[in-house]
Each structure stands twice: as structure tokens, then as C-alpha cells.
Design a protein around this motif. Sequence first.
Motif, PDB file in Angstrom:
ATOM      1  N   ARG A  47      -4.212   1.952   7.783  1.00  0.00           N
ATOM      2  CA  ARG A  47      -4.065   3.405   7.994  1.00  0.00           C
ATOM      3  C   ARG A  47      -3.266   4.046   6.864  1.00  0.00           C
ATOM      4  O   ARG A  47      -3.597   5.144   6.395  1.00  0.00           O
ATOM      5  CB  ARG A  47      -3.386   3.668   9.342  1.00  0.00           C
ATOM      6  N   ALA A  48      -2.213   3.372   6.407  1.00  0.00           N
ATOM      7  CA  ALA A  48      -1.386   3.926   5.337  1.00  0.00           C
ATOM      8  C   ALA A  48      -2.173   4.026   4.034  1.00  0.00           C
ATOM      9  O   ALA A  48      -2.069   5.018   3.303  1.00  0.00           O
ATOM     10  CB  ALA A  48      -0.141   3.073   5.143  1.00  0.00           C
ATOM     11  N   ARG A  53      -5.343   7.375   0.141  1.00  0.00           N
ATOM     12  CA  ARG A  53      -6.604   7.721  -0.522  1.00  0.00           C
ATOM     13  C   ARG A  53      -7.049   9.138  -0.154  1.00  0.00           C
ATOM     14  O   ARG A  53      -7.604   9.862  -0.984  1.00  0.00           O
ATOM     15  CB  ARG A  53      -7.686   6.716  -0.154  1.00  0.00           C
ATOM     16  N   ALA A  54      -6.783   9.551   1.090  1.00  0.00           N
ATOM     17  CA  ALA A  54      -7.191  10.886   1.539  1.00  0.00           C
ATOM     18  C   ALA A  54      -6.268  11.981   1.029  1.00  0.00           C
ATOM     19  O   ALA A  54      -6.568  13.167   1.186  1.00  0.00           O
ATOM     20  CB  ALA A  54      -7.250  10.915   3.063  1.00  0.00           C
ATOM     21  N   GLY A  55      -5.138  11.597   0.452  1.00  0.00           N
ATOM     22  CA  GLY A  55      -4.202  12.588  -0.046  1.00  0.00           C
ATOM     23  C   GLY A  55      -3.228  13.097   0.994  1.00  0.00           C
ATOM     24  O   GLY A  55      -2.450  14.011   0.717  1.00  0.00           O
ATOM     25  N   ALA A  60       5.314   5.659  -0.593  1.00  0.00           N
ATOM     26  CA  ALA A  60       6.448   5.258   0.227  1.00  0.00           C
ATOM     27  C   ALA A  60       5.986   4.853   1.622  1.00  0.00           C
ATOM     28  O   ALA A  60       6.510   3.896   2.211  1.00  0.00           O
ATOM     29  CB  ALA A  60       7.464   6.396   0.322  1.00  0.00           C
ATOM     30  N   ALA A  61       4.994   5.560   2.152  1.00  0.00           N
ATOM     31  CA  ALA A  61       4.469   5.231   3.476  1.00  0.00           C
ATOM     32  C   ALA A  61       3.736   3.895   3.462  1.00  0.00           C
ATOM     33  O   ALA A  61       3.783   3.138   4.447  1.00  0.00           O
ATOM     34  CB  ALA A  61       3.532   6.334   3.955  1.00  0.00           C
ATOM     35  N   LEU A  66       3.970  -1.876   5.015  1.00  0.00           N
ATOM     36  CA  LEU A  66       3.936  -3.297   4.645  1.00  0.00           C
ATOM     37  C   LEU A  66       5.119  -4.073   5.201  1.00  0.00           C
ATOM     38  O   LEU A  66       4.994  -5.264   5.503  1.00  0.00           O
ATOM     39  CB  LEU A  66       3.937  -3.430   3.118  1.00  0.00           C
ATOM     40  N   ALA A  67       6.259  -3.421   5.325  1.00  0.00           N
ATOM     41  CA  ALA A  67       7.476  -4.108   5.749  1.00  0.00           C
ATOM     42  C   ALA A  67       7.271  -4.834   7.077  1.00  0.00           C
ATOM     43  O   ALA A  67       6.799  -4.255   8.046  1.00  0.00           O
ATOM     44  CB  ALA A  67       8.622  -3.104   5.869  1.00  0.00           C
TER      45      ALA A  67
END
Length: 295
Positions: A47-48, A53-55, A60-61, A66-67
Motif C-alpha cells: 500500500r505504501a 507511485r500515485a503521488g 518516509a511512509a 517497512l519497519a
Amino acid sequence: MAAQLASAGGAEDTGGQAWAGRNLGEGTSHTHLFPDDDGAAVPAVVRALAALRAGTGDEAAVVAALAGTRVFVPVLAQVSSSTVTDAGFVADKEADMALVSLRAADGRAVLPVFTSTDALGAWHGSARPVATDVRRAALAAVKDGTQQLVLDPGSALPFVVRRPALWALAQGRGWTPAYRSPAVQEAVRRCAADLPGVVSAATAPGSGVAVRDADGTEVPGGGAGPELAVVLALRPGLDRARLDDVVARFQARLSTERSLAEDVDSMQLRLTTAGGAGAAGGAATGRDRLSRPGR
């Protein structure tokens, strides 16, 4: 080959050792760290990346998503010693397992990691996926002196995790891009203070933040760097000698700032006049000076 086929399904392995009595399941060194893992990408990361890609998202998100997640690192096996048994079977005596490492355009080592086994398989058909949590992968990279991770290389949208974000993942803390960091902004202003001919200093996203996907669409994050642009506004009328002196003194001050060493992977210096386009003394607009303050 005929001998190998004849051994398939037998009671012994190619080295003549019986399969009976072996425990390759729970409680052994072969136990999978993620036994219920189906190898698919973690939905939050998907989703991130889609939002990026969608802008509607940013890098950072993606790092935040990933964390704490599972990723796959590619390992290549190469037989270093083998023998032929009395029965004609080829038996592997020794094999070397090695993590795959890449080189960035600037020569730095990069560790490839993947969101899914499918993504890894599409990138390298002979590589074996080893599941690990991203923090362990980041810690291993830091220990080996690797300064970047690249997520899903070879895919439609590879994503580069630069050194400061890599360190944040390894330490289990949040990450703020350098171009949004109040500490970095304050350090840049402090370094420019009282320099002759300098009107102001500011920070902005660097030219290396954005990346293009497989279709050529520009995506606002995931590039290899530089991620920070330092914009130095100068008083009109500086000649080349004074311009070079001011820039040298400014860069010398930047090199002593701890926040820049820790939070900036690489930066570019953009020189402008206070009320115009290019800096005086022949420093043309767009001829950025690139430096890497990281340790």
C-alpha cells in the motif's frame, strides 16, 4: 545424469546417508523463521509503494511501513567440492553460501532485499530467498559497511533506502528525510550565518529523491540521491574568487555539523543570487556542487 535420476526417491541421500531417523522439522537448525509465511509481499508495504507511485504518499511512509516487516535477502549457493560415489552418484561435499551485494553508480555497496519470493525469483532465478525481518537485514548491512538497501531491484518500482533511513531501521526508530528535518535546516542556517555575501540558506528535496518507474513516470521518492539540496542565496556582484571563498568556508562548516553527518546521505549545493537566477562570478544555475557528509 542417469545415476542422479536413479537416486531420486531412494532411502539414502547422494552421500550414502540414510534419510530414516532424521529430524528436519520443528526444533532443528532448519526451522523456518516464518513458518506460516506464504512468501507474498506485506500488504502495508504494498500500500505504501502504491501510494508513492500515485503521488499520495512519500518515501518516509514507505520506510515506516517497512519497519518490523519480513523481507527476503538473496543467497547464492556454489558447490566448492564434490565427489562421485561408488554407485555413480555425484555427492556435494562442500558448498559456499553468499549474500548478493550490488554496487551503486557512485561505487557504494548496496544490499538487495525483496518484498516477496516472486519478486526475488523474477530478479534472479538461481538465488535462494532467505526470510528475515528488515531490522536484521539493516543491521547486517551496517555491520558490513553497506550504506544502502534497494527494495525489489528489477521491478517496475525499485526503492532505495539510503544510509540515514537504513540506520534508523537498524536502530528500530523512526526516520525523517533530511529535507524535512528541522535539525538539518537549523544546521544549514547556522553554517551560513555571518558569511560575507550570503543573504540566506535553505533546504529542499534534492534531485535524487525522485525516481522513474518502468513506464517512465516520475515517482516522488525512492531515488538513490542526493536527497538534500542546500540553496545558498548570495548578494549580487561577487567575483569568482570571493564566490569560491564563501563556498569553501560554508562547506567547511557543514562538514563539522553532527546532524548533517548522521541525517544526510548526500547533498547538492545550489547557488543563486538574492533576487535573480544564477550566482555571480560565473556560477551558472544548475551547476550544483555535490558532497556527501555521511561518515
